[in-house]
Design an enzyme around this catalytic site. Structure first.
Site, mmCIF file in Angstrom:
data_model
loop_
_atom_site.group_PDB
_atom_site.id
_atom_site.type_symbol
_atom_site.label_atom_id
_atom_site.label_comp_id
_atom_site.label_asym_id
_atom_site.label_seq_id
_atom_site.Cartn_x
_atom_site.Cartn_y
_atom_site.Cartn_z
ATOM 1 N N SER A 87 0.598 11.281 -6.868
ATOM 2 C CA SER A 87 0.487 9.614 -6.440
ATOM 3 C C SER A 87 -0.587 9.023 -7.168
ATOM 4 O O SER A 87 -1.323 7.587 -6.994
ATOM 5 C CB SER A 87 0.729 9.120 -5.037
ATOM 6 O OG SER A 87 2.614 9.005 -4.795
ATOM 7 N N SER A 198 6.662 3.427 -0.313
ATOM 8 C CA SER A 198 7.951 3.285 -1.432
ATOM 9 C C SER A 198 7.665 2.902 -2.981
ATOM 10 O O SER A 198 7.203 2.644 -3.158
ATOM 11 C CB SER A 198 8.467 2.068 -1.727
ATOM 12 O OG SER A 198 10.060 1.895 -2.537
#
Length: 384
Positions: A87, A198
């Site tokens: 991420s 998300s």
């Protein structure tokens, strides 16, 4: 493969989640030897190998390591070893979006429907109710496609983890297919004051970049950030590329009590939410440059640093692709972090410009190993 089968496959892989290190342990100044002791403590928790790269404000960099980068050969992690950064990719994507805002080509207050008509629709999802700012800050309420199937990584059974080289490798996904997995289920509550993490949000941001620029998001990230900063060991994988180029650590995931090598695989499922490859040194350079104001305007950087509490850890603040934490010696740390099968990256940059990136070749952590990782990052950021 059907949508339902793909959803089940995604559900058993570890999501590209935030892994920025924090710790509640004591904040006494640490020496380099103390940092080494802390990363040694991480490998004692069953993680094969750990590397920490520390870059001082003057650019001087040093690298410490513990354990191995390849359990088959016992080879240590090389100083220039590349890893999948999960991420942290979100911070790169967010930076490109904010550059487009600077250029007047994207409006943070505009809806997803305005830029990507018809993409966010079905099962109660409505792109008219989601803004670009919501995507960046995880306040959209959109269901995370990675966990849409409901399975947890720790519940994976032998043979379920679909990786390259297994009987059924993980298939290639398009961004639209990933969004469809998300929108096949109702959205969660969209709380504008809390970030509900998300991955779907950042897949949509990649689609936005392509729609606005006419070029793949990977190309825009490469031109606007990687090439600009000279990040020679950082890249976005090509479509259906499964290996890691150049020197790299092997990545592992525990399946059925055994460490399985999951280094190779199609990471299209992570896309602009988590597919990139880099090194600790390059990540330090990127986050330092971003937070110094080298990549976006002062106004855009200020917006990126305007945070709301993060649902995963309310003590942390999530901005627009940036995470803020405070560590045990009172320093404010900015960065992101990430986890993807086989690899975890954590760390950040303090307000004085000292940057730390810790990488290790595993993703599923126990409470004890997670605390060991946090203490290692803490030691590196707090040392004098």
């Amino acid at each position: 493969m059907t949508t339902s089968r793909r959803r089940a496959t995604l559900a058993v892989i570890a999501g590209a989640a935030i892994a920025l290190g924090t710790s509640a342990c004591g904040g006494a100044p640490s020496s380099g030897d103390a940092v080494q002791q802390k990363i040694d403590a991480v490998t004692k928790q069953g993680i094969p190998g750990v590397q920490v790269v520390i870059t001082n404000p003057d650019g001087r960099t040093r690298t410490l390591r513990s354990g191995v980068g390849d359990t088959a050969t016992g080879t240590p992690i090389a100083d220039d070893a590349r890893v999948r950064i999960g991420s942290n990719t979100k911070a790169f994507a967010a930076t490109v979006v904010m550059q487009l805002v600077d250029e007047g080509r994207v409006d943070l207050g505009a809806s997803v429907e305005h830029y990507l008509p018809g993409i966010v629709r079905g099962s109660g999802n409505d792109g008219n109710r989601v803004t670009i700012r919501d995507l960046l800050q995880h306040t959209s309420g959109l269901t995370d496609y990675v966990v849409a199937g409901g399975a947890k990584p720790e519940d994976v059974k032998p043979g379920q983890l679909q990786i390259a080289g297994s009987e059924e490798p993980l298939p290639h996904f398009t961004p639209a297919e990933l969004v469809k997995i998300s929108t096949s289920l109702p959205p969660g509550p969209a709380d504008k004051d809390v970030a509900a993490y998300s991955n779907t949000n950042y897949i949509l941001l990649g689609m936005l970049i392509e729609e606005v620029t006419g070029r793949p998001a990977a190309d825009e990230i490469t031109t606007r950030i990687i090439d600009r900063l000279g990040l020679a060991d950082t890249y976005f994988p090509r479509p259906e590329e499964t290996g890691i180029r150049g020197p790299h650590s092997h990545g592992y995931h525990r399946v059925g009590g055994k460490q399985v090598d999951v280094t190779d695989g199609d990471v299209s499922w992570a896309g602009t939410a988590g597919a990139m490859v880099s090194t600790g040194a390059d990540l330090n350079r990127f986050f330092t440059a971003l937070l110094r104001g080298d990549l976006v305007s002062a106004d855009r950087l200020a917006e990126m640093k305007r945070t709301v509490p993060l649902n995963k850890n309310p003590d942390d603040g999530y901005g627009l692709g940036l995470v803020r934490v405070h560590n045990s010696c009172g320093k404010e740390i900015w960065g992101h972090g990430g986890g993807i099968p086989g690899f975890t990256t954590a760390g950040g940059v303090d307000t004085a410009g000292r940057s730390v990136t810790l990488t290790f070749n595993h993703v599923a952590m126990t409470k004890e190993s997670g605390e060991a990782v946090s203490q290692a990052i803490d030691a590196a950021l707090c040392e004098r």
